[in-house]
Scaffold this motif. Structure first.
Motif, short mmCIF file in Angstrom:
data_model
loop_
_atom_site.label_atom_id
_atom_site.label_comp_id
_atom_site.label_asym_id
_atom_site.label_seq_id
_atom_site.Cartn_x
_atom_site.Cartn_y
_atom_site.Cartn_z
N PRO A 143 0.91 -0.90 -0.02
CA PRO A 143 0.21 -0.32 -0.11
C PRO A 143 0.84 1.21 -0.10
O PRO A 143 0.28 2.45 -0.59
N GLU A 144 2.29 1.00 1.51
CA GLU A 144 3.13 1.97 0.95
C GLU A 144 3.20 2.94 -0.71
O GLU A 144 3.49 4.04 -0.98
N ASP A 145 3.43 1.85 -0.85
CA ASP A 145 4.03 2.02 -3.06
C ASP A 145 2.55 2.67 -3.77
O ASP A 145 3.61 3.78 -4.44
N LEU A 183 3.28 6.75 -5.26
CA LEU A 183 2.36 7.26 -6.49
C LEU A 183 1.83 7.93 -6.91
O LEU A 183 1.74 8.95 -8.05
N LEU A 184 1.50 9.39 -5.61
CA LEU A 184 0.79 9.83 -5.46
C LEU A 184 1.72 11.08 -5.51
O LEU A 184 0.63 12.48 -5.74
N GLY A 206 14.47 5.99 -6.94
CA GLY A 206 13.28 5.32 -5.43
C GLY A 206 12.28 4.73 -6.06
O GLY A 206 11.65 4.68 -4.72
N ARG A 207 11.70 5.77 -7.08
CA ARG A 207 10.35 5.70 -6.59
C ARG A 207 9.55 4.08 -7.49
O ARG A 207 10.21 3.76 -8.24
N GLY A 252 10.65 -0.67 -9.60
CA GLY A 252 10.09 -2.32 -10.39
C GLY A 252 9.25 -2.85 -8.79
O GLY A 252 8.93 -3.85 -9.12
N ARG A 253 8.92 -1.75 -7.88
CA ARG A 253 7.27 -2.35 -6.93
C ARG A 253 7.07 -2.28 -7.22
O ARG A 253 5.77 -3.17 -6.72
N VAL A 254 6.34 -1.09 -8.10
CA VAL A 254 4.62 -1.29 -8.52
C VAL A 254 5.02 -1.85 -10.05
O VAL A 254 6.21 -0.81 -11.21
#
Length: 321
Positions: free
Chosen positions: A15-17, A21-22, A84-85, A90-92
């Motif tokens: 959820p933090e990822d 994004l926002l 790091g976004r 690659g987290r999303v």
């Protein structure tokens, strides 16, 4: 077809990822300037309706940020400041970020239209399309004027807030737009002066990359000379009172002084400290000669917040004109 080929890949996103994004830091500034436009606008508004309107504008801003990250994941991965976004790291997955942004865009625009009026909703939709489409896809990689033209996206929130409150967008709302629009180039180019290596590596023609540091410092000064009088203008147009007048003049003189100091400096002439020593560094870990750029960048945020805070204080306390 093997079992590995038929088994769907499960997302490991947290959820933090999706919250990241926002672009929450950008969203906070959007919410603040939009709320200022809504409060400063004449007339009264139901507090619940006003809260929903601000929520819609915040979600719309976040949607634009998510779409921007989805479209720029590969570019962000090349830059120390942005790698790091969530998508770049690659987290999303790109498609998930895109779907997230589209859903939030539709939700925010439709709810704002039904909750307030369709002028405000149309301006919010325009802002999202302008930032995610026009700026991200067309301008950013094609012209060193990208941040000048694209800066309109960040200047719309007070107009949207004003339109949500009144159903109109008069010249006073567009004066608030103009303040943010003219503030954006000196603010962004000051950052770019000590992040030019990142932009060059990613192939983005920011002004220091395309025209050099000296030209960028001159253009920052020119924009500052235009911006400061416009920032002071509400105090002399019947829009703001004494508090705003003092804040805008004192802060404007300080802004101009920092811009002059930057113009006379050699900021941006050499790579930033992290690039020079080949290690990671924080955003403000810059070479000594680049500190005038860092100082203007930091003060620009403070000055814009002070301007809109003064407007809010006057409107809420009845001390304005």
């Amino acid at each position: 077809m093997t079992e590995a080929q038929t088994t769907p890949v499960l997302s490991t996103s947290q959820p933090e990822d999706f919250f990241q994004l926002l672009k929450p830091r950008v969203m906070s500034l959007v919410v603040f300037t939009a709320a200022t436009g809504l409060v400063v606008a004449p007339g009264s508004m139901n507090p619940f309706v006003a809260a929903i309107a601000i929520l819609c504008i915040a979600v719309g801003a976040g949607a634009a940020g998510a779409l921007n990250m989805a479209l720029e994941g590969e570019t962000d991965a090349l830059m120390r400041r942005t790698r790091g976004r969530p998508v770049a790291a690659g987290r999303v997955r790109k498609n998930d970020a895109m779907a997230f942004g589209v859903v939030l865009s539709l939700f925010s625009v439709m709810l704002l239209g039904m909750n307030t009026n369709w002028l405000a909703a149309g301006l919010l939709a325009l802002t999202i399309v302008y930032y995610a489409g026009f700026y991200t896809l067309l301008l950013k990689r094609r012209t060193p004027q990208n941040i000048v033209i694209g800066g309109a996206a960040g200047a719309f929130p007070p107009v949207i807030g004003w339109a949500a409150a009144t159903g109109q967008a008069p010249w006073q709302a567009w004066l608030l737009f103009l303040i943010i629009f003219l503030w954006t180039p000196p603010h962004s180019w000051a950052l770019a002066l000590y992040s030019a290596g990142d932009y060059a590596k990613a192939g983005i023609p920011m002004m220091p990359v395309a025209k050099g540091a000296r030209s960028t410092r001159l253009q920052i000064l020119i924009y500052t000379l235009i911006f400061v009088p416009v920032a002071i203008a509400p105090a002399f147009t019947g829009m703001a009172g004494l508090i705003y007048g003092v804040v805008s003049v004192v802060g404007g003189l300080a802004f101009l002084g920092l811009a002059l100091r930057l113009f006379r400096s050699r900021a941006g002439d050499e790579p930033d400290k992290a690039e020079a020593v080949g290690r990671e560094a924080a955003l403000y870990d810059v070479r000594v000669q680049a500190k005038p750029a860092r100082d203007l960048f930091a003060f620009s945020i403070l000055y814009l917040m002070a301007l809109f805070s003064a407007l809010l204080v006057e409107a809420l306390s009845g001390l304005g004109v």
